[in-house]
Design a protein around this motif. Sequence first.
Motif, mmCIF file in Angstrom:
data_model
loop_
_atom_site.group_PDB
_atom_site.id
_atom_site.type_symbol
_atom_site.label_atom_id
_atom_site.label_comp_id
_atom_site.label_asym_id
_atom_site.label_seq_id
_atom_site.Cartn_x
_atom_site.Cartn_y
_atom_site.Cartn_z
ATOM 1 N N GLU A 238 9.439 7.255 1.056
ATOM 2 C CA GLU A 238 9.163 7.318 -0.374
ATOM 3 C C GLU A 238 10.430 7.018 -1.157
ATOM 4 O O GLU A 238 11.542 7.268 -0.675
ATOM 5 C CB GLU A 238 8.633 8.703 -0.762
ATOM 6 C CG GLU A 238 7.319 9.084 -0.115
ATOM 7 C CD GLU A 238 6.826 10.443 -0.575
ATOM 8 O OE1 GLU A 238 6.145 10.491 -1.619
ATOM 9 O OE2 GLU A 238 7.123 11.453 0.106
ATOM 10 N N ILE B 180 0.207 1.770 4.418
ATOM 11 C CA ILE B 180 0.216 0.455 3.770
ATOM 12 C C ILE B 180 0.114 -0.607 4.854
ATOM 13 O O ILE B 180 1.018 -0.762 5.684
ATOM 14 C CB ILE B 180 1.491 0.266 2.930
ATOM 15 C CG1 ILE B 180 1.606 1.372 1.883
ATOM 16 C CG2 ILE B 180 1.484 -1.110 2.263
ATOM 17 C CD1 ILE B 180 2.909 1.358 1.105
ATOM 18 N N SER C 113 3.174 -2.924 -1.273
ATOM 19 C CA SER C 113 2.353 -3.764 -0.417
ATOM 20 C C SER C 113 2.562 -5.225 -0.784
ATOM 21 O O SER C 113 2.971 -5.550 -1.901
ATOM 22 C CB SER C 113 0.875 -3.391 -0.560
ATOM 23 O OG SER C 113 0.443 -3.566 -1.895
ATOM 24 N N THR D 75 3.639 5.957 5.596
ATOM 25 C CA THR D 75 4.560 6.589 4.649
ATOM 26 C C THR D 75 4.741 8.076 4.939
ATOM 27 O O THR D 75 5.787 8.641 4.634
ATOM 28 C CB THR D 75 4.057 6.440 3.200
ATOM 29 O OG1 THR D 75 2.848 7.186 3.042
ATOM 30 C CG2 THR D 75 3.835 4.973 2.852
ATOM 31 N N ARG E 291 0.000 11.944 0.156
ATOM 32 C CA ARG E 291 -1.280 11.239 -0.038
ATOM 33 C C ARG E 291 -1.768 10.627 1.279
ATOM 34 O O ARG E 291 -2.795 9.962 1.310
ATOM 35 C CB ARG E 291 -1.128 10.145 -1.097
ATOM 36 C CG ARG E 291 -0.693 10.654 -2.459
ATOM 37 C CD ARG E 291 -0.682 9.552 -3.499
ATOM 38 N NE ARG E 291 0.184 8.435 -3.125
ATOM 39 C CZ ARG E 291 1.498 8.416 -3.278
ATOM 40 N NH1 ARG E 291 2.120 9.487 -3.794
ATOM 41 N NH2 ARG E 291 2.212 7.368 -2.932
ATOM 42 N N ASN E 292 -0.985 10.826 2.343
ATOM 43 C CA ASN E 292 -1.318 10.272 3.665
ATOM 44 C C ASN E 292 -1.544 8.763 3.589
ATOM 45 O O ASN E 292 -2.459 8.207 4.209
ATOM 46 C CB ASN E 292 -2.539 10.964 4.258
ATOM 47 C CG ASN E 292 -2.294 12.434 4.519
ATOM 48 O OD1 ASN E 292 -1.239 12.810 5.020
ATOM 49 N ND2 ASN E 292 -3.250 13.282 4.161
ATOM 50 N N GLU E 293 -0.691 8.103 2.828
ATOM 51 C CA GLU E 293 -0.856 6.681 2.550
ATOM 52 C C GLU E 293 -0.318 5.825 3.701
ATOM 53 O O GLU E 293 0.810 6.010 4.159
ATOM 54 C CB GLU E 293 -0.105 6.345 1.260
ATOM 55 C CG GLU E 293 -0.281 4.925 0.780
ATOM 56 C CD GLU E 293 0.442 4.684 -0.537
ATOM 57 O OE1 GLU E 293 0.201 3.633 -1.147
ATOM 58 O OE2 GLU E 293 1.234 5.548 -0.950
#
Length: 378
Positions: free
Chosen positions: A347, A18, A35, A10, A14-16
Motif C-alpha cells: 500500500e 490486482i 492496475s 496487496t 480490502r483483500n484486494e
Amino acid sequence: MIIYNAKIYTMNDRNEIIGNGFVVYENGKIQCVGSGCPDNTEDEMTDAKGSSLFPGFIDSHTHLGLFTSGVGIEGEDFNEDSDPVTPQLSAIDGINPMDSAFEDARRAGVTTVAVSPGSSNAICGSIIAVKTKGKRIDSMSLGKVGMKISLGENPKMTYLDKDSTPVTRMAIAALIREALRKAQKYINDKETGDDAPEYDAKCEALIPLLKREVKAHFHCHRADDIFTAIRIAKEFNLDYVLIHCTEGHLIADELEKENATAVIGPIICDKSKPELANLTPANSCILNSAGVDISICTDHSEVPIQYLPLSAGIAVKYGLDYYEALKAITKIPAKQLGLFDRIGSIEVGKDADMVMFGSSPFDVMSSPEMVVINGDEI
C-alpha cells in the motif's frame, strides 16, 4: 523503480488482488499501486511477466541471530537462565546480524522477523522486530514490539536442575504476578508519589507492557497454560499474543470467545517433549475456522527461517485456506507486532518490502524471482 505486469496480492484490509498491476517505489517507500500500465515510464522498470507479487514475508516468532548458525555455546545468546525474571533484557543486545541465517531469510522472501529471547525464564525480556537486510542491528531494528513471558515446561525444567524456583506452574505464574505488581506500584510511585522511587531496571522494562504500548508474548503450549496466559493478561489488562498455542485446536471455541490471537509454530517438527503431545499441523486451520486470528512462525532455529513459506504450505495441506495462509505470513503478523502501518501489505506509504514468485510460494520447489527490502532489490 517500477514493477509492472504483476498479479499483486496487496494483503490490504480490502483483500484486494490486482490482476495486472504495477507498484512504484522510491526512497524505500511505496509511492503508487495501480492496475494496468504506470503513467511514468522513465523510471527503472521490471516486467513481472505475470508473476505474483506479495508483501515481504514476516515471521512473528524467531530467535534469529541470538543463536549463530554453525556455532556451539559460544553463539548461544537467547537464554539468560541465571535469573527466572529478566524483563530488563533486550534481544537487540544479543542479535548477530552477520549470522548466515539472515541471508537464508532474505533468499526465501522473509523481510522482517520478530526476534525473541528464549523461554527459559518466567519473564524473559523485550522482543525486537528487525528487517533481515543490514550489517548493524541498530539500523535494521523496527523497535521493541513485545515482552516475552513463558509458561509451562521450559521454565520448570530450567530451574528444576538448579534447585531453585520455579519448579511448578504455580510458581511460574506467581513470579510473573509478583513482577507485574511491583512494576504497577513503581509506576504509581513515579507518577503520584511524593518521593520518586529508586531506579529499578526490571520495573522500568515492564512499564511499556503495563501501559499497553507493547504486547505480552506468552510462550504456551498446553491448554491449561494458554488459559493461565489469558488469566494473567486479564488481571493486568495486558494486550497479548499466544505464542505456539499448540493445544489451541482443543479449545478453539474458548479462544474465539476471548478474541485471542495466536502465533502457530513450529509446524515442521516432532513431538519432542510432553507438552507437544497433541501437536497437529491442522492447528492453524482449526483455529482460523473458529475465527481466531493466526500467524505462522518457524521459531528459528527450531525450524530454519527459510522454511517459513513451506510451513504455511504445510498448514494449507492440512486444511488452511490458501489466502488465509498468505495472511498468516504477511498481514496478521504485522498486526500482531503493531507494525501494520509500515509492513504486511502493498500500500502507498508503506515500506517497499516485496517478494515475487512465478509459482506458489508454498511449493517446496519454489524460490523467489525477486526480493525487495526497503526499496533495495536483494
